[in-house]
Design a protein around this motif. Structure first.
Motif, PDB file in Angstrom:
ATOM      1  N   GLU A  41       0.861  -1.179   0.000  1.00 10.89           N
ATOM      2  CA  GLU A  41       0.000   0.000   0.000  1.00 10.89           C
ATOM      3  C   GLU A  41       0.897   1.228   0.000  1.00 10.89           C
ATOM      4  OE1 GLU A  41      -1.521   1.112   4.182  1.00 10.89           O
ATOM      5  OE2 GLU A  41      -1.571  -1.075   4.144  1.00 10.89           O
ATOM      6  N   PRO A  42       0.399   2.368  -0.476  1.00 11.62           N
ATOM      7  CA  PRO A  42       1.251   3.559  -0.561  1.00 11.62           C
ATOM      8  C   PRO A  42       1.829   3.955   0.793  1.00 11.62           C
ATOM      9  CG  PRO A  42      -0.793   3.880  -1.786  1.00 11.62           C
ATOM     10  CD  PRO A  42      -0.951   2.609  -1.001  1.00 11.62           C
ATOM     11  N   LEU A  43       2.950   4.652   0.764  1.00  7.72           N
ATOM     12  CA  LEU A  43       3.567   5.171   1.977  1.00  7.72           C
ATOM     13  C   LEU A  43       2.531   6.000   2.727  1.00  7.72           C
ATOM     14  CD1 LEU A  43       6.427   5.248   3.298  1.00  7.72           C
ATOM     15  CD2 LEU A  43       6.736   7.454   2.180  1.00  7.72           C
ATOM     16  N   PRO A  44       2.170   5.618   3.957  1.00  4.70           N
ATOM     17  CA  PRO A  44       1.096   6.321   4.665  1.00  4.70           C
ATOM     18  C   PRO A  44       1.343   7.826   4.753  1.00  4.70           C
ATOM     19  CG  PRO A  44       1.689   4.314   5.824  1.00  4.70           C
ATOM     20  CD  PRO A  44       2.710   4.497   4.734  1.00  4.70           C
ATOM     21  N   MET A  45       0.333   8.588   4.363  1.00  6.21           N
ATOM     22  CA  MET A  45       0.374  10.053   4.367  1.00  6.21           C
ATOM     23  C   MET A  45       1.430  10.614   3.423  1.00  6.21           C
ATOM     24  SD  MET A  45      -0.443  11.474   8.212  1.00  6.21           S
ATOM     25  CE  MET A  45       0.577  12.901   7.937  1.00  6.21           C
ATOM     26  N   GLY A  46       2.164   9.739   2.734  1.00  2.00           N
ATOM     27  CA  GLY A  46       3.203  10.220   1.832  1.00  2.00           C
ATOM     28  C   GLY A  46       4.391  10.823   2.550  1.00  2.00           C
ATOM     29  N   ILE A  47       4.652  10.385   3.792  1.00  2.00           N
ATOM     30  CA  ILE A  47       5.811  10.897   4.525  1.00  2.00           C
ATOM     31  C   ILE A  47       6.652   9.728   5.035  1.00  2.00           C
ATOM     32  CG2 ILE A  47       4.639  13.009   5.249  1.00  2.00           C
ATOM     33  CD1 ILE A  47       4.396  11.785   8.057  1.00  2.00           C
ATOM     34  N   ARG A  48       7.930  10.005   5.189  1.00  2.00           N
ATOM     35  CA  ARG A  48       8.854   9.042   5.778  1.00  2.00           C
ATOM     36  C   ARG A  48       9.547   9.728   6.943  1.00  2.00           C
ATOM     37  NH1 ARG A  48      14.253   7.170   4.973  1.00  2.00           N
ATOM     38  NH2 ARG A  48      14.428   4.908   5.137  1.00  2.00           N
ATOM     39  N   TYR A  49       9.810   8.986   8.006  1.00  2.00           N
ATOM     40  CA  TYR A  49      10.374   9.593   9.214  1.00  2.00           C
ATOM     41  C   TYR A  49      11.376   8.634   9.843  1.00  2.00           C
ATOM     42  CZ  TYR A  49       6.243   6.884  10.388  1.00  2.00           C
ATOM     43  OH  TYR A  49       5.292   5.894  10.423  1.00  2.00           O
ATOM     44  N   GLU A  50      12.360   9.217  10.535  1.00  2.00           N
ATOM     45  CA  GLU A  50      13.408   8.444  11.190  1.00  2.00           C
ATOM     46  C   GLU A  50      13.706   9.065  12.550  1.00  2.00           C
ATOM     47  OE1 GLU A  50      14.564   5.699  10.130  1.00  2.00           O
ATOM     48  OE2 GLU A  50      13.889   5.703   8.031  1.00  2.00           O
ATOM     49  N   TRP A  51      14.366   8.284  13.413  1.00  2.00           N
ATOM     50  CA  TRP A  51      14.836   8.850  14.671  1.00  2.00           C
ATOM     51  C   TRP A  51      15.868   9.931  14.368  1.00  2.00           C
ATOM     52  CZ3 TRP A  51      11.650   7.444  18.205  1.00  2.00           C
ATOM     53  CH2 TRP A  51      11.122   6.162  18.245  1.00  2.00           C
ATOM     54  N   PRO A  52      15.888  11.022  15.102  1.00  2.00           N
ATOM     55  CA  PRO A  52      16.867  12.083  14.827  1.00  2.00           C
ATOM     56  C   PRO A  52      18.279  11.639  15.171  1.00  2.00           C
ATOM     57  CG  PRO A  52      15.644  12.579  16.831  1.00  2.00           C
ATOM     58  CD  PRO A  52      14.994  11.362  16.222  1.00  2.00           C
ATOM     59  N   GLY A  53      19.252  12.165  14.435  1.00  2.00           N
ATOM     60  CA  GLY A  53      20.647  11.879  14.732  1.00  2.00           C
ATOM     61  C   GLY A  53      21.100  12.573  16.005  1.00  2.00           C
ATOM     62  N   GLU A  54      22.322  12.270  16.415  1.00  2.00           N
ATOM     63  CA  GLU A  54      22.834  12.806  17.683  1.00  2.00           C
ATOM     64  C   GLU A  54      22.908  14.326  17.668  1.00  2.00           C
ATOM     65  OE1 GLU A  54      26.811  12.321  20.517  1.00  2.00           O
ATOM     66  OE2 GLU A  54      26.413  10.902  18.892  1.00  2.00           O
ATOM     67  N   GLU A  55      23.390  14.901  16.568  1.00  2.00           N
ATOM     68  CA  GLU A  55      23.523  16.358  16.504  1.00  2.00           C
ATOM     69  C   GLU A  55      22.161  17.038  16.548  1.00  2.00           C
ATOM     70  OE1 GLU A  55      25.229  19.837  13.507  1.00  2.00           O
ATOM     71  OE2 GLU A  55      25.746  17.727  13.160  1.00  2.00           O
ATOM     72  N   LEU A  56      21.195  16.525  15.773  1.00  2.00           N
ATOM     73  CA  LEU A  56      19.855  17.108  15.787  1.00  2.00           C
ATOM     74  C   LEU A  56      19.211  16.928  17.154  1.00  2.00           C
ATOM     75  CD1 LEU A  56      17.506  18.471  14.349  1.00  2.00           C
ATOM     76  CD2 LEU A  56      16.799  16.218  13.500  1.00  2.00           C
ATOM     77  N   GLY A  57      19.454  15.786  17.783  1.00  2.00           N
ATOM     78  CA  GLY A  57      18.905  15.557  19.119  1.00  2.00           C
ATOM     79  C   GLY A  57      19.378  16.599  20.119  1.00  2.00           C
ATOM     80  N   ARG A  58      20.657  17.001  20.001  1.00  2.00           N
ATOM     81  CA  ARG A  58      21.171  18.050  20.898  1.00  2.00           C
ATOM     82  C   ARG A  58      20.488  19.384  20.616  1.00  2.00           C
ATOM     83  NH1 ARG A  58      26.375  15.588  20.017  1.00  2.00           N
ATOM     84  NH2 ARG A  58      26.785  17.129  18.387  1.00  2.00           N
TER      85      ARG A  58
END
Length: 257
Positions: free
Chosen positions: A164-181
């Motif tokens: 089935e299509p990618l739900p809502m048309g978005i993809r997401y990942e856990w943030p990297g260490e720098e973005l987390g800071r």
């Protein structure tokens, strides 16, 4: 870019690559029931550069799920492409992206021939009887030697079509260490892909948005999957360029969520 179709390979081709063992890493975020097994000819594309995330996003936009990657290391003359195809067949995948780059040199050894003149003694018979004379002849010695060969590294990405299509048309990942800071937490989800024309795009979500809460709850991938498929929509708390944004997401029935 070079695009070509890779078909089923049998017999001597597979036998020749039996010594090349890839290091395969599956994508833990893709369940078997989300994708379709594939039995047809593989579609492989050689990718310039090393932007793996960009390639995955491009495939996701066409509703192909990234199921895992393999790493190969070897000399230029090794038939690693056969190993790449063989693994794709085993995984029942449809699309392949592969990258290659120079990774240094290895030392190999071989044998080389060296001409030498050898002298021995033989007996000849003459009027005065037998006598010993020197005999010189050309011979060959085999000597070991070493030489360098280029070493290349190959990264291969495998994809299957989503059921089935990618739900809502978005993809997401856990943030990297720098973005987390920067945002003060890693208990969040960074949006890495927004497909134009789909629900996320229509609700003004953007690449780089970070989801801090889903209907007031700490986001997890499973919670976000449920949210994307919910027919009633809901609320997202988003970090965007240092600002906190509250978004009410309206569901799009045409996506079949």
């Amino acid at each position: 870019m070079l695009r070509f179709a890779l078909f089923v390979l049998f017999g001597s081709v597979f036998a020749g690559c039996a010594s090349i063992q890839p290091y395969y890493t599956p994508n833990p975020d893709i369940a078997a029931n989300e994708v379709e097994d594939y039995e047809g000819p593989l579609d492989a594309e050689l990718v310039a550069g090393t932007n793996i995330a960009q390639r995955i996003a491009r495939r996701e936009a066409a509703d192909y799920a990234f199921i895992g990657s393999a790493a190969f290391t070897g000399a230029a003359d090794e038939d690693w492409t056969s190993a790449m195809v063989r693994l794709g067949r085993t995984l029942k995948t449809e699309k392949i992206d592969y990258f290659t780059w120079y990774a240094g040199t290895d030392t190999a050894t071989g044998m080389t021939s060296v001409p030498v003149m050898r002298t021995s003694f033989g007996t000849v018979w003459g009027p005065d009887g037998p006598r010993t004379v020197p005999v010189t002849m050309l011979d060959t010695d085999w000597l070991p030697y070493s030489y360098t060969v280029p070493r290349y590294e190959y990264r291969v990405l495998y994809y299957k079509k989503r059921k089935e299509p990618l739900p809502m048309g978005i993809r997401y990942e856990w943030p990297g260490e720098e973005l987390g800071r920067r945002i003060g937490t890693r208990k969040a989800l960074e949006i890495t892909l927004v497909v134009p024309g789909r629900t996320g795009w229509k609700n003004d979500l953007f690449d780089g948005d970070v989801i801090l809460a889903v209907n007031g709850r700490t986001p997890t991938k499973e919670l976000m999957r449920q949210f994307c498929r919910a027919p009633a929509g809901g609320k997202l708390k988003i970090w965007r360029d240092g600002q906190i944004v509250e978004k009410t997401i309206s569901a799009d029935p045409s996506e079949g969520k």
